[in-house]
Scaffold this motif. Structure first.
Motif, mmCIF file in Angstrom:
data_model
loop_
_atom_site.group_PDB
_atom_site.id
_atom_site.type_symbol
_atom_site.label_atom_id
_atom_site.label_comp_id
_atom_site.label_asym_id
_atom_site.label_seq_id
_atom_site.Cartn_x
_atom_site.Cartn_y
_atom_site.Cartn_z
ATOM 1 N N GLY A 234 11.262 -12.903 -14.453
ATOM 2 C CA GLY A 234 11.183 -11.434 -14.939
ATOM 3 C C GLY A 234 9.701 -10.970 -15.320
ATOM 4 O O GLY A 234 9.665 -9.667 -15.085
ATOM 5 N N ILE A 235 9.050 -11.756 -15.890
ATOM 6 C CA ILE A 235 7.615 -11.582 -16.260
ATOM 7 C C ILE A 235 6.873 -11.377 -14.907
ATOM 8 O O ILE A 235 6.090 -10.466 -14.846
ATOM 9 C CB ILE A 235 6.838 -12.829 -17.189
ATOM 10 N N ALA A 236 7.058 -12.197 -14.109
ATOM 11 C CA ALA A 236 6.507 -12.026 -12.806
ATOM 12 C C ALA A 236 6.846 -10.705 -11.927
ATOM 13 O O ALA A 236 5.856 -10.118 -11.429
ATOM 14 C CB ALA A 236 6.683 -13.184 -11.845
ATOM 15 N N VAL A 237 8.091 -10.273 -12.018
ATOM 16 C CA VAL A 237 8.444 -8.941 -11.540
ATOM 17 C C VAL A 237 7.716 -7.715 -12.057
ATOM 18 O O VAL A 237 7.224 -6.696 -11.467
ATOM 19 C CB VAL A 237 9.912 -8.849 -11.629
ATOM 20 N N ALA A 238 7.707 -7.746 -13.610
ATOM 21 C CA ALA A 238 6.822 -6.829 -14.405
ATOM 22 C C ALA A 238 5.607 -6.583 -14.118
ATOM 23 O O ALA A 238 5.107 -5.612 -13.736
ATOM 24 C CB ALA A 238 7.088 -7.024 -15.808
ATOM 25 N N ALA A 239 4.919 -7.931 -13.927
ATOM 26 C CA ALA A 239 3.479 -7.803 -13.730
ATOM 27 C C ALA A 239 3.305 -7.530 -12.276
ATOM 28 O O ALA A 239 2.123 -6.458 -12.102
ATOM 29 C CB ALA A 239 2.927 -9.134 -13.722
ATOM 30 N N GLY A 240 4.145 -7.962 -11.238
ATOM 31 C CA GLY A 240 3.654 -7.507 -9.944
ATOM 32 C C GLY A 240 3.932 -5.869 -9.843
ATOM 33 O O GLY A 240 3.545 -5.237 -8.797
ATOM 34 N N SER A 241 5.026 -5.250 -10.293
ATOM 35 C CA SER A 241 5.393 -4.199 -10.252
ATOM 36 C C SER A 241 4.464 -3.190 -10.520
ATOM 37 O O SER A 241 4.469 -1.999 -9.852
ATOM 38 C CB SER A 241 6.464 -3.691 -11.109
ATOM 39 N N VAL A 242 3.191 -3.337 -11.239
ATOM 40 C CA VAL A 242 2.291 -2.617 -11.534
ATOM 41 C C VAL A 242 1.611 -2.225 -10.308
ATOM 42 O O VAL A 242 0.962 -1.131 -9.878
ATOM 43 C CB VAL A 242 1.372 -3.254 -12.481
ATOM 44 N N TRP A 243 1.604 -3.386 -9.316
ATOM 45 C CA TRP A 243 0.751 -3.173 -7.972
ATOM 46 C C TRP A 243 1.617 -2.405 -6.955
ATOM 47 O O TRP A 243 1.204 -2.344 -5.841
ATOM 48 C CB TRP A 243 0.271 -4.412 -7.683
ATOM 49 N N GLY A 244 2.934 -2.415 -7.128
ATOM 50 C CA GLY A 244 3.870 -1.827 -6.215
ATOM 51 C C GLY A 244 4.586 -3.057 -5.546
ATOM 52 O O GLY A 244 4.077 -3.991 -5.799
ATOM 53 N N GLY A 245 5.355 -2.543 -4.689
ATOM 54 C CA GLY A 245 6.261 -3.641 -4.025
ATOM 55 C C GLY A 245 6.400 -3.351 -2.505
ATOM 56 O O GLY A 245 6.011 -2.434 -2.094
ATOM 57 N N SER B 211 -12.158 -12.376 16.416
ATOM 58 C CA SER B 211 -12.676 -11.577 15.434
ATOM 59 C C SER B 211 -13.045 -12.338 14.053
ATOM 60 O O SER B 211 -12.855 -13.433 13.956
ATOM 61 C CB SER B 211 -11.443 -10.575 14.998
ATOM 62 N N VAL B 212 -13.558 -11.774 13.309
ATOM 63 C CA VAL B 212 -14.107 -12.135 12.095
ATOM 64 C C VAL B 212 -13.069 -12.454 11.244
ATOM 65 O O VAL B 212 -11.786 -11.733 11.037
ATOM 66 C CB VAL B 212 -15.045 -10.933 11.174
ATOM 67 N N PRO B 213 -13.039 -13.698 10.581
ATOM 68 C CA PRO B 213 -11.811 -14.164 9.972
ATOM 69 C C PRO B 213 -11.562 -13.280 8.719
ATOM 70 O O PRO B 213 -12.450 -12.704 8.135
ATOM 71 C CB PRO B 213 -12.245 -15.587 9.397
ATOM 72 N N LEU B 214 -10.129 -13.394 8.127
ATOM 73 C CA LEU B 214 -10.129 -12.482 7.105
ATOM 74 C C LEU B 214 -10.499 -13.078 5.904
ATOM 75 O O LEU B 214 -10.553 -14.023 5.633
ATOM 76 C CB LEU B 214 -8.190 -12.443 6.998
ATOM 77 N N THR B 215 -10.839 -12.075 4.920
ATOM 78 C CA THR B 215 -11.388 -12.587 3.320
ATOM 79 C C THR B 215 -10.328 -11.760 2.425
ATOM 80 O O THR B 215 -9.882 -10.961 2.793
ATOM 81 C CB THR B 215 -12.762 -12.087 3.330
ATOM 82 N N TRP B 216 -10.670 -12.307 1.165
ATOM 83 C CA TRP B 216 -9.815 -11.824 0.075
ATOM 84 C C TRP B 216 -10.629 -12.277 -1.146
ATOM 85 O O TRP B 216 -11.146 -12.974 -1.062
ATOM 86 C CB TRP B 216 -8.342 -12.343 0.285
ATOM 87 N N TRP B 217 -10.224 -11.464 -2.141
ATOM 88 C CA TRP B 217 -10.289 -11.535 -3.395
ATOM 89 C C TRP B 217 -9.349 -11.149 -4.353
ATOM 90 O O TRP B 217 -8.775 -10.013 -4.361
ATOM 91 C CB TRP B 217 -11.843 -11.076 -4.313
ATOM 92 N N GLU B 218 -8.667 -11.747 -5.080
ATOM 93 C CA GLU B 218 -7.411 -11.381 -5.766
ATOM 94 C C GLU B 218 -6.871 -12.688 -6.896
ATOM 95 O O GLU B 218 -7.591 -13.664 -6.883
ATOM 96 C CB GLU B 218 -6.052 -11.634 -4.728
ATOM 97 N N ALA B 219 -6.363 -12.009 -7.829
ATOM 98 C CA ALA B 219 -5.775 -12.791 -8.686
ATOM 99 C C ALA B 219 -4.276 -13.214 -8.609
ATOM 100 O O ALA B 219 -3.662 -12.278 -7.732
ATOM 101 C CB ALA B 219 -5.759 -11.919 -10.314
ATOM 102 N N VAL B 220 -4.005 -14.380 -8.799
ATOM 103 C CA VAL B 220 -2.581 -14.799 -8.664
ATOM 104 C C VAL B 220 -1.761 -15.231 -9.586
ATOM 105 O O VAL B 220 -2.458 -15.769 -10.647
ATOM 106 C CB VAL B 220 -2.899 -16.074 -7.494
ATOM 107 N N LEU B 221 -0.580 -14.867 -9.798
ATOM 108 C CA LEU B 221 0.401 -15.257 -10.918
ATOM 109 C C LEU B 221 1.577 -16.049 -10.000
ATOM 110 O O LEU B 221 2.028 -15.444 -8.821
ATOM 111 C CB LEU B 221 0.818 -14.070 -11.574
ATOM 112 N N PHE C 141 8.720 -7.238 -5.716
ATOM 113 C CA PHE C 141 7.248 -7.532 -6.396
ATOM 114 C C PHE C 141 6.772 -8.699 -6.625
ATOM 115 O O PHE C 141 5.666 -8.980 -6.760
ATOM 116 C CB PHE C 141 7.411 -6.853 -7.682
ATOM 117 N N SER C 142 6.993 -9.697 -5.600
ATOM 118 C CA SER C 142 6.607 -10.832 -5.401
ATOM 119 C C SER C 142 6.773 -11.542 -4.084
ATOM 120 O O SER C 142 7.494 -10.988 -3.299
ATOM 121 C CB SER C 142 7.162 -11.841 -6.316
ATOM 122 N N GLU C 143 5.953 -12.456 -3.772
ATOM 123 C CA GLU C 143 5.831 -13.106 -2.325
ATOM 124 C C GLU C 143 6.686 -14.603 -2.718
ATOM 125 O O GLU C 143 6.580 -15.072 -3.761
ATOM 126 C CB GLU C 143 4.375 -13.420 -2.011
#
Length: 165
Positions: A11-22, A93-103, A31-33
């Motif tokens: 439930g906490i994860a859903v609420a946190a993830g929902s801020v970024w869309g689903g 091609s150039v490999p994918l890159t990322w910067w993200e926070a994870v919960l 809202f989660s993977e």
């Protein structure tokens, strides 16, 4: 988030993830993977969420073909922290890159997963996979229930509001 099953972590994860869309999965907005994916899928998900926030629900769903749960997370968490897809000789091609926070949510702590695998944890692990346990004296994962009868009711409301909005 580490705690007992049905303690409100999702439930906490859903609420946190929902801020970024689903996105729609199985006919509903989610809202989660899932940790149930290959390393290549995980890298693509990380790149898709780059610059935002990524929520992974339930470590038990992880692909355990590589061994115990800790073995999976040792590799996966370190790869996510690197912020770049593993390069391959055949890449065009150039490999994918990322910067993200994870919960992430889990019934087992980092210490518990490592003990099961007979592995010692070092600072590199602790800096990348931080346990957030349920609060002392709270109700499951919540310090306050905000007028709800129990943590299950609050969790249900968090999921409802996230899905509705």
């Amino acid at each position: 988030l580490v705690g007992e099953p049905e303690s409100g972590k999702s439930g906490i994860a859903v609420a946190a993830g929902s801020v970024w869309g689903g996105r729609k999965k199985a006919g509903r907005v989610d809202f989660s993977e899932s940790w149930n994916c290959t390393d290549n899928e995980l890298e693509a998900l990380a790149a898709a969420h780059s610059g935002t926030f990524n929520v992974f629900d339930e470590t038990r769903a992880a692909d355990r073909r590589r061994g115990k749960l800790f073995d999976v997370f040792d590799g996966v968490v370190m790869r996510l922290a690197e912020g770049a897809m593993k390069g391959r000789m055949t890449d065009q091609s150039v490999p994918l890159t990322w910067w993200e926070a994870v919960l992430s949510t889990s019934n087992k702590s980092l210490d518990h997963m490592a003990a099961e695998a007979g592995v010692e944890i070092d600072d590199a692990h602790r800096g990348r996979l931080i346990d957030v346990p349920s609060p002392l004296g709270g109700s499951a994962m919540f310090e306050h229930l905000h007028g709800f009868l129990d943590h299950a009711a609050l969790t249900a409301e968090l999921k409802r509001v996230a899905g509705e909005n």
